[in-house]
Design a protein around this motif. Structure first.
Motif, short mmCIF file in Angstrom:
data_model
loop_
_atom_site.label_atom_id
_atom_site.label_comp_id
_atom_site.label_asym_id
_atom_site.label_seq_id
_atom_site.Cartn_x
_atom_site.Cartn_y
_atom_site.Cartn_z
N TRP A 11 0.85 -1.37 0.13
CA TRP A 11 -0.06 -0.07 -0.05
C TRP A 11 0.89 1.24 0.01
CZ3 TRP A 11 -4.40 0.67 -1.95
CH2 TRP A 11 -5.16 1.82 -1.54
N HIS A 12 0.24 2.39 -0.17
CA HIS A 12 1.16 3.67 0.00
C HIS A 12 1.76 3.67 1.05
CE1 HIS A 12 -1.41 5.16 -3.43
NE2 HIS A 12 -2.56 4.78 -2.81
N VAL A 19 -0.15 -1.58 -5.70
CA VAL A 19 -0.90 -0.31 -5.31
C VAL A 19 -1.88 0.22 -5.92
CG1 VAL A 19 -0.21 1.76 -4.10
CG2 VAL A 19 0.73 -0.26 -3.50
N ARG A 20 -1.39 0.54 -7.24
CA ARG A 20 -1.94 1.20 -8.08
C ARG A 20 -3.38 0.56 -8.59
NH1 ARG A 20 2.00 2.46 -12.93
NH2 ARG A 20 3.14 1.76 -11.14
N THR A 21 -3.33 -0.74 -8.64
CA THR A 21 -4.59 -1.52 -8.97
C THR A 21 -5.58 -1.37 -7.81
OG1 THR A 21 -3.61 -2.97 -10.31
CG2 THR A 21 -5.58 -3.97 -9.50
N THR A 23 -5.65 0.97 -5.73
CA THR A 23 -6.20 2.46 -5.44
C THR A 23 -7.37 2.73 -6.52
OG1 THR A 23 -3.88 3.15 -4.77
CG2 THR A 23 -5.30 4.69 -5.71
N GLN A 24 -7.11 2.27 -7.67
CA GLN A 24 -8.11 2.35 -8.69
C GLN A 24 -9.34 1.66 -8.56
OE1 GLN A 24 -8.31 4.50 -11.43
NE2 GLN A 24 -6.16 5.40 -10.81
N ARG A 26 -10.51 0.92 -5.32
CA ARG A 26 -11.24 1.49 -4.51
C ARG A 26 -11.98 2.67 -5.06
NH1 ARG A 26 -8.09 4.45 0.86
NH2 ARG A 26 -7.30 5.54 -0.90
N GLU A 27 -11.49 3.38 -5.89
CA GLU A 27 -12.12 4.50 -6.23
C GLU A 27 -13.28 3.96 -7.20
OE1 GLU A 27 -9.45 6.87 -8.58
OE2 GLU A 27 -8.10 7.30 -6.76
N ILE A 38 -9.43 -0.35 3.39
CA ILE A 38 -8.15 -0.88 3.05
C ILE A 38 -7.36 -1.19 4.46
CG2 ILE A 38 -5.93 -0.93 1.95
CD1 ILE A 38 -8.20 -0.56 -0.20
N SER A 40 -3.87 -2.34 5.98
CA SER A 40 -2.60 -2.43 5.35
C SER A 40 -1.51 -2.33 6.46
CB SER A 40 -2.21 -1.29 4.36
OG SER A 40 -2.22 0.14 4.93
N TRP A 318 -10.05 0.84 -16.26
CA TRP A 318 -10.16 0.50 -14.81
C TRP A 318 -11.79 0.26 -14.50
CZ3 TRP A 318 -6.41 -1.00 -12.73
CH2 TRP A 318 -5.19 -0.53 -12.99
#
Length: 352
Positions: A11-12, A19-21, A23-24, A26-27, A38, A40, A318
């Protein structure tokens, strides 16, 4: 389906495909009315992972992870990684008969073998047991699906990826101040990325590496003619893509390679080996050249010229990634009662 817990050891502030996957995802899920939490390493004391210090390993106990999930009362649990938090969350789900999904993002057996003489069969055996306990294990490409099926994994489903087309886009006015043609590679500067295969190529113009990692000093010393720009993010990263001519992807072990989509979105043709990840992305888009000879692939991609992301990236979004995830959770919800209802019923029964 209104509450989702995602458990991830990645995670960040890490910058990587996992992490990118997430994050997208979740959005996208929150935009669809799903409440996403999350869990983490950011939630616990942590220590750096040996040989990979950017990854923090959570220092906590299985009971704490179980209590956290139970307190959140989610309808679904998704375990994204096979690290300490993922192992503890899986244990909690199995013990309490909470259904869960997992995802396979990284070839840890191959990465581990780069550092220690551990047989692939041992680590793949662990991963097979880990993921086969899930309702569904999401994998990034058809190639990975087929490889894992041969290794005895089941309940697999292909889960595509996307790219931010507003950020990653062709830009005609970018000048990086480098001799053209610019052959670009973006990623972690580490053994598993096989950067030497790229840096050793006899290519015209400039070889440019964007990223950071433990092999940086050694590769700078070994290849003084290459340009190492360090880690870039956001608009600065997008401009480095847009200012290059060819994207070279020397990795043989990535399961997907989100950087492939980012490069194509910026109009770059891709040169890569014909392995999982590039086979699926470049094979689907036609936006590059695959060859066992990376030099041949690089020059072939250069000869292609720029590519049109509007025609090559259809199907990689996404939104499509979230559609697949939502479809899986909806199917599970139709088959079984929600985790939250199960946990509530168990507490009532134990109290009575």
């Amino acid at each position: 389906m209104n509450r989702l817990v995602i458990v991830s050891d990645a995670w960040h502030p890490q910058v990587n495909g996992v992490v990118r996957t997430l994050t997208q995802l979740r959005e996208q899920m929150e935009a669809r009315g799903v409440e996403v939490t999350i869990i983490s390493p950011a939630d616990y004391p942590s220590a750096p992972c040996p040989t990979y210090p950017e990854i923090r390993l959570a220092l906590t106990y299985p009971a704490a992870v179980k209590a956290r999930i139970e307190a959140l009362q989610p309808a679904f649990v998704h375990i994204a990684t096979e690290g300490p938090l993922g192992i503890m969350a899986r244990r909690a789900c199995l013990k309490n008969k909470w259904r869960f999904t997992t995802s396979f993002h990284t070839r840890f057996p191959e990465y581990l073998r780069e550092r220690l003489p551990i047989p692939l069969a041992w680590t793949y055996g662990f991963l097979r047991r880990f993921h086969n306990a899930a309702e569904t294990c999401l994998v990034p490409t058809q190639s990975i699906y087929e490889e894992l099926t041969e290794r005895g994994f089941d309940t697999l489903r292909v889960w595509t990826r996307g790219v931010d087309r507003d950020l990653f886009r062709p830009q005609a006015d970018v000048d990086l101040g480098l001799a053209h043609p610019v052959f670009l590679c973006v990623g972690r500067v580490a053994p598993e990325k096989n950067l030497e295969a790229f840096l050793a190529l006899d290519l015209p113009g400039t070889k440019l590496v964007v990223g950071d990692g433990p092999d940086m000093d050694e590769l700078k010393r070994k290849f003084p003619d290459a340009v190492f720009a360090g880690k870039k993010e956001g608009e600065e990263l997008a401009r480095h893509y847009a200012g290059a001519d060819v994207f070279v992807f020397p990795s043989r072990t990535d399961t997907f390679g989100l950087v492939l989509l980012e490069a194509i979105a910026c109009g770059l043709p891709v040169a890569a080996y014909p392995v999982a990840g590039p086979k699926d992305v470049i094979g689907a888009t036609g936006a590059g050249v695959l060859s066992a000879d990376l030099h041949e692939a690089a020059l072939g991609a250069l000869a292609m010229g720029s590519v049109d992301p509007d025609t090559t990236l259809q199907g990689f979004s996404w939104e499509a990634c979230a559609d697949i995830f939502e479809d899986i959770l909806t199917a599970i919800a139709g088959a079984k009662p929600q985790l939250g209802h199960e946990a509530k019923a168990a507490r009532i029964a134990s109290a009575g």
